[in-house]
Design a protein around this motif. Structure first.
Motif, PDB file in Angstrom:
ATOM      1  N   GLY A 225       0.835  -1.195   0.000  1.00 14.83           N
ATOM      2  CA  GLY A 225       0.000   0.000   0.000  1.00 14.83           C
ATOM      3  C   GLY A 225       0.867   1.240   0.000  1.00 14.83           C
ATOM      4  N   GLY A 226       0.220   2.402  -0.029  1.00  8.79           N
ATOM      5  CA  GLY A 226       0.966   3.655  -0.076  1.00  8.79           C
ATOM      6  C   GLY A 226       0.294   4.750   0.730  1.00  8.79           C
ATOM      7  N   LYS A 227       1.092   5.518   1.455  1.00 10.33           N
ATOM      8  CA  LYS A 227       0.563   6.596   2.274  1.00 10.33           C
ATOM      9  C   LYS A 227      -0.058   7.709   1.428  1.00 10.33           C
ATOM     10  CE  LYS A 227       1.456   5.396   6.589  1.00 10.33           C
ATOM     11  NZ  LYS A 227       2.508   6.041   7.380  1.00 10.33           N
ATOM     12  N   ALA A 228       0.395   7.860   0.163  1.00 11.27           N
ATOM     13  CA  ALA A 228      -0.138   8.913  -0.699  1.00 11.27           C
ATOM     14  C   ALA A 228      -1.137   8.373  -1.718  1.00 11.27           C
ATOM     15  CB  ALA A 228       1.014   9.621  -1.427  1.00 11.27           C
ATOM     16  N   GLN A 236      -4.941  -1.748   3.411  1.00 12.65           N
ATOM     17  CA  GLN A 236      -3.928  -2.739   3.057  1.00 12.65           C
ATOM     18  C   GLN A 236      -3.386  -3.435   4.299  1.00 12.65           C
ATOM     19  OE1 GLN A 236      -3.732  -3.247  -0.435  1.00 12.65           O
ATOM     20  NE2 GLN A 236      -5.485  -1.971   0.127  1.00 12.65           N
ATOM     21  N   GLN A 237      -3.298  -2.688   5.370  1.00 12.40           N
ATOM     22  CA  GLN A 237      -2.921  -3.314   6.638  1.00 12.40           C
ATOM     23  C   GLN A 237      -4.017  -4.289   7.081  1.00 12.40           C
ATOM     24  OE1 GLN A 237      -1.813  -0.556   9.688  1.00 12.40           O
ATOM     25  NE2 GLN A 237      -1.146  -2.144  11.095  1.00 12.40           N
ATOM     26  N   TRP A 238      -5.286  -3.906   6.885  1.00 13.01           N
ATOM     27  CA  TRP A 238      -6.400  -4.794   7.228  1.00 13.01           C
ATOM     28  C   TRP A 238      -6.330  -6.074   6.401  1.00 13.01           C
ATOM     29  CZ3 TRP A 238     -10.500  -7.218   4.904  1.00 13.01           C
ATOM     30  CH2 TRP A 238     -11.501  -7.718   5.753  1.00 13.01           C
ATOM     31  N   ASN A 239      -6.092  -5.935   5.086  1.00 14.44           N
ATOM     32  CA  ASN A 239      -5.957  -7.122   4.232  1.00 14.44           C
ATOM     33  C   ASN A 239      -4.880  -8.061   4.777  1.00 14.44           C
ATOM     34  OD1 ASN A 239      -7.892  -6.100   2.501  1.00 14.44           O
ATOM     35  ND2 ASN A 239      -6.474  -5.608   0.844  1.00 14.44           N
ATOM     36  N   HIS A 240      -3.748  -7.473   5.104  1.00 12.64           N
ATOM     37  CA  HIS A 240      -2.623  -8.260   5.642  1.00 12.64           C
ATOM     38  C   HIS A 240      -3.030  -9.003   6.908  1.00 12.64           C
ATOM     39  CE1 HIS A 240       1.018  -9.014   7.962  1.00 12.64           C
ATOM     40  NE2 HIS A 240       0.755  -7.992   8.755  1.00 12.64           N
ATOM     41  N   LEU A 251       4.305   2.062   1.714  1.00 11.96           N
ATOM     42  CA  LEU A 251       5.321   2.980   1.220  1.00 11.96           C
ATOM     43  C   LEU A 251       4.955   4.421   1.522  1.00 11.96           C
ATOM     44  CD1 LEU A 251       5.859   1.352  -2.304  1.00 11.96           C
ATOM     45  CD2 LEU A 251       7.195   0.966  -0.221  1.00 11.96           C
ATOM     46  N   GLU A 252       5.935   5.175   1.955  1.00 11.78           N
ATOM     47  CA  GLU A 252       5.757   6.617   2.106  1.00 11.78           C
ATOM     48  C   GLU A 252       5.722   7.257   0.713  1.00 11.78           C
ATOM     49  OE1 GLU A 252       5.204   8.045   4.965  1.00 11.78           O
ATOM     50  OE2 GLU A 252       5.592   6.265   6.196  1.00 11.78           O
ATOM     51  N   ALA A 253       5.254   8.502   0.649  1.00 12.00           N
ATOM     52  CA  ALA A 253       5.124   9.179  -0.646  1.00 12.00           C
ATOM     53  C   ALA A 253       6.457   9.223  -1.388  1.00 12.00           C
ATOM     54  CB  ALA A 253       4.572  10.586  -0.448  1.00 12.00           C
ATOM     55  N   GLU A 254       7.524   9.534  -0.667  1.00 12.82           N
ATOM     56  CA  GLU A 254       8.832   9.652  -1.315  1.00 12.82           C
ATOM     57  C   GLU A 254       9.388   8.297  -1.756  1.00 12.82           C
ATOM     58  OE1 GLU A 254       9.530   9.771   3.211  1.00 12.82           O
ATOM     59  OE2 GLU A 254       8.083  10.566   1.747  1.00 12.82           O
ATOM     60  N   GLN A 255       8.795   7.220  -1.268  1.00 15.97           N
ATOM     61  CA  GLN A 255       9.183   5.874  -1.695  1.00 15.97           C
ATOM     62  C   GLN A 255       8.342   5.386  -2.876  1.00 15.97           C
ATOM     63  OE1 GLN A 255       8.495   3.992   2.164  1.00 15.97           O
ATOM     64  NE2 GLN A 255      10.701   3.719   2.416  1.00 15.97           N
ATOM     65  N   GLY A 256       7.501   6.270  -3.390  1.00 13.59           N
ATOM     66  CA  GLY A 256       6.617   5.886  -4.482  1.00 13.59           C
ATOM     67  C   GLY A 256       5.248   5.438  -4.023  1.00 13.59           C
TER      68      GLY A 256
END
Length: 287
Positions: A225-228, A236-240, A251-256
């Motif tokens: 998943g992604g924060k942005a 996505q955490q719930w799915n996991h 992923l953080e925004a700067e990580q894509g």
């Protein structure tokens, strides 16, 4: 070198796919209205160690444009025919967005037959729930539409302004950098799916509720998943948390960490995928 190939389904369309490399199969499933060609970074990198196949769903990309079957369940049946027709086994399935919903439907219909592991990239359990649902449940499920919003979007996709409607949807999913650099190409790829079929498929996908199916997944799983992202990262955490043998990367925004992480930061995305492919390790946390 990526090879462009076709596979004909009995009583269905000819499906187009791209193939690279040899070895254990890694099968890539694009999201709603997206194409196999958009996985070019993954075909290039993982073709060195795997047999990588990127599939155009019916009506998408270079696959046959027929006038029926634009439901997630039918795409999962197409996938089953594709897997059996190419005699693929011990597959790692990667589904981006709706491609992950196709995986959910595959598991509901066929279980984990021939599947070694799965990668679920930014697809919530339910995109639309009724108004009486609590905000906490909506966040966990990943709801991003009201029924009124979904109706308006599908009407716009069927109307004269379908190109602009598609552009607006994409703009909400991409970083400003990717909009500036690749929007026109991404838009062109999206428009290969006729908009009337795009509307039908979006309606079907957005009204599905996979919350009882996801816990049935019984193979090693990576959830991304992604924060942005337009998709709430909490979903996505719930799915996991519903899948026993799973790990999760947010992923953080700067990580894509946008909806198209595999295009935003392919280096970061591919490193995560590569580690999962190498180990299929389980994780109790969401990193």
């Amino acid at each position: 070198m990526d090879l462009s190939k076709n596979f004909e389904i009995s009583a269905g369309p000819e499906l187009h796919y791209l193939e690279s490399g040899s070895g254990s199969p890694l099968l890539l499933l694009p999201g709603w209205s997206q194409t196999a060609a958009m996985f070019y970074h993954q075909l290039d990198v993982f073709g060195g160690s795997h047999r990588v196949l990127a599939l155009d769903h019916r009506g998408h990309g270079e696959s046959g444009k027929i006038d029926h079957g634009y439901r997630v369940s039918t795409l999962a049946i197409d996938l089953r025919h594709f897997i059996l027709g190419l005699n693929l086994d011990q597959i790692t399935l990667l589904g981006h967005s709706m491609g992950a919903a196709v995986i959910f439907s595959y598991f509901e219909q066929f279980g984990s037959d021939r599947i070694k592991g799965i990668i679920l990239d930014d697809q919530p359990a339910a995109l639309t729930l009724d108004d009486e649902t609590s905000n906490q449940v909506k966040k966990e499920a990943g709801v991003i539409f009201t029924l009124e919003q979904l109706t308006a979007i599908c009407d716009a996709l069927r109307g004269d302004g379908s190109m602009n409607a598609t552009r607006e949807m994409l703009a909400g999913m991409l970083s400003e950098r990717l909009i500036a650099e690749n929007m026109e190409w991404i838009l062109t790829e999206n428009l290969k799916l006729p908009r009337k079929h795009a509307a039908t498929l979006l309606w079907d996908c957005a009204l599905a509720d996979w919350r009882k199916v996801i816990p049935q997944i019984d193979v090693p799983t990576l959830v991304i998943g992604g924060k942005a992202s337009v998709v709430p990262w909490e979903s996505q955490q719930w799915n996991h948390e519903q899948i026993d043998r799973s790990e999760c990367k947010i992923l953080e925004a700067e990580q894509g960490g946008y909806h198209f992480a595999f295009l935003e930061r392919p280096d970061r995305f591919n490193a995560i995928i590569g580690a999962f492919l190498a180990t299929h390790r389980s994780s109790n946390g969401c990193g």
